[in-house]
Design a protein around this motif. Structure first.
Motif, mmCIF file in Angstrom:
data_model
loop_
_atom_site.group_PDB
_atom_site.id
_atom_site.type_symbol
_atom_site.label_atom_id
_atom_site.label_comp_id
_atom_site.label_asym_id
_atom_site.label_seq_id
_atom_site.Cartn_x
_atom_site.Cartn_y
_atom_site.Cartn_z
ATOM 1 N N GLY A 1 -7.931 -20.803 -32.000
ATOM 2 C CA GLY A 1 -6.968 -19.466 -32.964
ATOM 3 C C GLY A 1 -7.831 -18.595 -32.269
ATOM 4 N N LEU A 2 -8.521 -18.399 -30.691
ATOM 5 C CA LEU A 2 -9.133 -17.065 -30.096
ATOM 6 C C LEU A 2 -7.690 -16.474 -29.604
ATOM 7 N N VAL A 3 -6.942 -17.118 -29.090
ATOM 8 C CA VAL A 3 -6.086 -16.617 -27.859
ATOM 9 C C VAL A 3 -4.269 -16.817 -28.657
ATOM 10 N N THR A 4 -3.243 -16.368 -28.621
ATOM 11 C CA THR A 4 -2.728 -16.092 -28.671
ATOM 12 C C THR A 4 -1.449 -15.942 -27.493
ATOM 13 N N SER A 5 -0.280 -16.057 -27.212
ATOM 14 C CA SER A 5 0.645 -17.015 -26.556
ATOM 15 C C SER A 5 2.140 -15.793 -27.089
ATOM 16 N N ARG A 6 2.696 -15.236 -25.406
ATOM 17 C CA ARG A 6 3.960 -14.993 -26.598
ATOM 18 C C ARG A 6 4.885 -14.807 -24.496
ATOM 19 N N GLU B 1 -1.935 -6.267 -25.591
ATOM 20 C CA GLU B 1 -1.198 -6.144 -25.352
ATOM 21 C C GLU B 1 -1.348 -7.288 -24.467
ATOM 22 N N GLY B 2 -2.283 -7.262 -23.828
ATOM 23 C CA GLY B 2 -2.712 -9.039 -23.279
ATOM 24 C C GLY B 2 -2.007 -9.055 -21.656
ATOM 25 N N ILE B 3 -2.576 -10.514 -21.109
ATOM 26 C CA ILE B 3 -2.331 -10.234 -19.628
ATOM 27 C C ILE B 3 -1.594 -11.810 -19.070
ATOM 28 N N PRO B 4 -0.793 -11.574 -18.488
ATOM 29 C CA PRO B 4 -0.037 -12.706 -17.711
ATOM 30 C C PRO B 4 -0.866 -13.706 -17.242
ATOM 31 N N ALA B 5 -0.470 -14.917 -17.562
ATOM 32 C CA ALA B 5 -1.374 -16.100 -16.486
ATOM 33 C C ALA B 5 -2.194 -16.145 -15.156
ATOM 34 N N ALA C 1 -15.449 -15.999 -19.939
ATOM 35 C CA ALA C 1 -15.032 -15.188 -19.054
ATOM 36 C C ALA C 1 -13.153 -14.663 -19.735
ATOM 37 N N VAL C 2 -12.594 -15.429 -19.674
ATOM 38 C CA VAL C 2 -11.900 -15.193 -20.207
ATOM 39 C C VAL C 2 -10.893 -14.694 -21.323
ATOM 40 N N TYR C 3 -12.065 -15.148 -22.322
ATOM 41 C CA TYR C 3 -11.703 -14.614 -23.542
ATOM 42 C C TYR C 3 -11.964 -13.409 -23.224
ATOM 43 N N ARG C 4 -12.863 -12.628 -22.506
ATOM 44 C CA ARG C 4 -13.798 -11.598 -22.666
ATOM 45 C C ARG C 4 -13.270 -10.638 -22.275
ATOM 46 N N LEU C 5 -11.855 -11.041 -20.806
ATOM 47 C CA LEU C 5 -10.869 -10.486 -19.730
ATOM 48 C C LEU C 5 -10.237 -9.782 -20.831
ATOM 49 N N LEU C 6 -10.085 -10.873 -21.820
ATOM 50 C CA LEU C 6 -8.571 -10.190 -22.677
ATOM 51 C C LEU C 6 -9.172 -9.981 -24.044
ATOM 52 N N VAL C 7 -10.582 -9.821 -24.248
ATOM 53 C CA VAL C 7 -10.707 -8.496 -25.309
ATOM 54 C C VAL C 7 -10.426 -7.424 -24.514
ATOM 55 N N GLU C 8 -11.073 -7.050 -23.190
ATOM 56 C CA GLU C 8 -11.071 -6.231 -22.427
ATOM 57 C C GLU C 8 -9.716 -5.748 -22.104
ATOM 58 N N ALA C 9 -8.085 -6.443 -22.177
ATOM 59 C CA ALA C 9 -7.249 -6.037 -21.951
ATOM 60 C C ALA C 9 -6.588 -5.686 -23.365
ATOM 61 N N GLY C 10 -6.500 -5.762 -24.208
ATOM 62 C CA GLY C 10 -6.638 -5.384 -25.561
ATOM 63 C C GLY C 10 -4.766 -5.841 -26.258
ATOM 64 N N GLU D 1 7.393 -13.525 -22.082
ATOM 65 C CA GLU D 1 8.418 -12.442 -21.802
ATOM 66 C C GLU D 1 8.422 -12.306 -20.299
ATOM 67 N N SER D 2 9.720 -13.010 -20.130
ATOM 68 C CA SER D 2 10.759 -13.547 -19.129
ATOM 69 C C SER D 2 9.882 -14.271 -18.450
ATOM 70 N N ARG D 3 9.884 -14.984 -17.360
ATOM 71 C CA ARG D 3 9.542 -15.814 -17.186
ATOM 72 C C ARG D 3 7.775 -16.072 -16.486
ATOM 73 N N PHE D 4 6.869 -14.932 -17.740
ATOM 74 C CA PHE D 4 5.961 -15.170 -17.743
ATOM 75 C C PHE D 4 5.170 -14.968 -18.929
ATOM 76 N N VAL D 5 3.993 -15.307 -19.218
ATOM 77 C CA VAL D 5 3.142 -16.215 -20.312
ATOM 78 C C VAL D 5 2.328 -15.668 -20.270
ATOM 79 N N ILE D 6 2.851 -14.412 -22.009
ATOM 80 C CA ILE D 6 1.313 -13.233 -22.312
ATOM 81 C C ILE D 6 0.459 -14.120 -22.771
ATOM 82 N N TYR D 7 -0.847 -13.956 -22.651
ATOM 83 C CA TYR D 7 -1.771 -14.482 -23.531
ATOM 84 C C TYR D 7 -3.198 -12.506 -23.787
ATOM 85 N N SER D 8 -3.361 -13.155 -25.287
ATOM 86 C CA SER D 8 -3.687 -11.832 -25.614
ATOM 87 C C SER D 8 -4.854 -12.382 -26.703
#
Length: 113
Positions: A60-65, A31-35, A20-29, A67-74
């Motif tokens: 290796g299916l997700v990456t993170s970065r 740019e990703g989504i904060p955790a 479910a997490v992976y499908r949501l991240l695919v949908e987000a494209g 941004e300020s105080r948030f971790v964005i997953y893609s």
């Protein structure tokens, strides 16, 4: 893709919350989504979400970065495309069968006309 990498990715996806997490991240494209937003959208507690994201990242299916105080997953689209290619590389005996294999592949049942 090496078989051990494919097995690790498939194992990571073989769990309801991680899928479910992976499908949501695919949908987000890309740019990703904060955790936090992932957890809210899917109703997953932060501690559980952290575990699931770690498993997906380890595969290796997700990456993170940061941004300020948030971790964005893609979603790592390159890794998923490599997995899909690995899974279908011998489709139709290795002959190219186009984007819709079901219409050209003799291994898929149904009307091919």
């Amino acid at each position: 893709m090496e078989i051990n990498i494919a097995v690790k990715a498939l194992a990571a996806l073989a769990q309801e919350s991680r899928l479910a997490v992976y499908r949501l991240l695919v949908e987000a494209g890309p740019e990703g989504i904060p955790a936090g937003k992932i957890g809210e959208a899917l109703g997953i507690a932060p501690s559980s979400l952290s575990f699931h994201l770690k498993e997906l990242a380890h595969a290796g299916l997700v990456t993170s970065r940061q941004e300020s105080r948030f971790v964005i997953y893609s979603a790592n689209f390159a890794q998923m495309n490599a997995l899909l290619s690995f899974m279908t590389e011998n489709c139709c005996g290795g002959a190219p069968c186009g984007p819709d294999c079901s219409t050209a592949c003799p291994h898929v049942e149904g009307d091919h006309s």
